[in-house]
Design an enzyme around this catalytic site. Structure first.
Site, PDB file in Angstrom:
ATOM      1  N   GLU A 132     -29.636 -22.289  75.073  1.00 33.73           N
ATOM      2  CA  GLU A 132     -30.035 -21.156  74.227  1.00 33.73           C
ATOM      3  C   GLU A 132     -30.573 -21.638  72.886  1.00 33.73           C
ATOM      4  OE1 GLU A 132     -28.127 -17.617  71.574  1.00 33.73           O
ATOM      5  OE2 GLU A 132     -27.068 -18.048  73.441  1.00 33.73           O
ATOM      6  N   SER A 228     -20.012 -23.209  76.736  1.00 33.07           N
ATOM      7  CA  SER A 228     -19.797 -23.157  75.288  1.00 33.07           C
ATOM      8  C   SER A 228     -18.839 -22.021  74.942  1.00 33.07           C
ATOM      9  CB  SER A 228     -21.148 -22.951  74.600  1.00 33.07           C
ATOM     10  OG  SER A 228     -21.051 -23.092  73.222  1.00 33.07           O
TER      11      SER A 228
END
Length: 288
Positions: A132, A228
């Site tokens: 991302e 994450s």
């Protein structure tokens, strides 16, 4: 009798659910489908889709691909990926999460609107190298500064303007620590603006996971090692309930931990499939 509860709030976020649904629909047609990077940071789910025919490729392999169909996962991609697709006649199935897409557009707009003479720092609180974050930094031609922890905020130039954004799956608590630090250190001649771009579906899981962890003797947090979001949620579980353990699959359950516990909680990240948590429950019940 041991009580085993699967956290209702755990499991795929809508961005991941959409990406997987799009992959399944395409594979059901019998088409060859590539995915740029792991569709989700969970090895078990990736393996399931691989058996259905999904071919995972990296960016180097993508650049060599021609006349193919490629799915872009929820994490999003930088503009260069779309440029390669146009050049190589690659049909893109874009499963970028709408929350990420909005953030990409905001950062690009910020970057495009900053005059060349104005030395504004566009800062992203996120994990360096995360898919991302690479997509977000790509909106600024690589100029954005990535900081991974509140401590790294000290490396910013406080004499220059700062615009702060966040990776959508980061800790809201740490984001506010960074904001406070910058506010304390920014020069009176510089401006500081921040935008809370953390996904609420992710942020809202934090209070829920605390409550869930406190309600059980033992917690198994099911999560892929690359997640994450999973690391943040697991750390919170561990903080509330020290008897919390991170596992990737049912085979990793330590049977010794099951002795003398009355209540077991199974939870996971936004990248953890419900079916995998169910498998963990079955594995525990078979042993009890």
């Amino acid at each position: 009798m041991v009580n085993i509860e699967i956290d209702e709030g755990s499991g795929f976020c809508f961005g991941v659910t959409t990406a997987i649904r799009k992959a399944e629909e395409e594979l059901a047609k019998g088409n060859t489908l590539y995915c740029l990077g792991d569709i989700v940071h969970n090895g078990q789910e990736c393996e399931r889709l691989k058996k259905m025919g999904l071919i995972t490729i990296n960016h180097e392999e993508f650049a060599q691909l021609h006349d193919a169909k490629v799915l872009l996962r929820a994490h999003g991609e930088p503009p260069e990926t779309y440029a390669i697709a146009r050049t190589n006649n690659i049909e893109i199935i874009d499963a970028t999460c709408p929350v990420v897409l909005r953030l990409q557009k905001r950062i690009k707009q910020e970057y495009d609107n900053v005059p060349a003479s104005q030395d504004t720092q566009i800062v992203i609180y996120g994990k360096n190298g995360h898919a991302e974050v690479l997509g977000l930094v790509g909106q600024t031609h690589g100029k954005a500064i990535v900081i991974e922890t509140p401590a790294e905020a000290a490396h910013l130039d406080f004499t220059k303007d700062i615009r702060l954004y966040s990776q959508t799956t980061k800790s809201l608590e740490e984001f506010w620590q960074i904001i406070e630090y910058i506010k304390e250190h920014i020069s009176p001649d510089a401006t500081f603006e921040y935008y809370d771009t953390i996904c609420r579906q992710v942020a809202n899981r934090m209070p829920n996971i605390r409550k869930f962890a406190a309600a059980h003797d033992l917690i198994f947090f099911v999560c892929g090692r690359k997640s994450s979001n999973g690391k943040i949620l697991y750390q919170e579980c561990k903080k509330i309930n020290p008897n919390s353990y991170l596992i990737d699959q049912p085979e990793e359950i330590d049977r010794n931990l099951l002795e003398d516990v009355r209540s077991i909680g199974i939870c996971g990240a936004t990248s953890t499939p419900k079916w995998l948590m169910e498998e963990c429950k079955k594995a525990i019940l078979n042993e009890k």
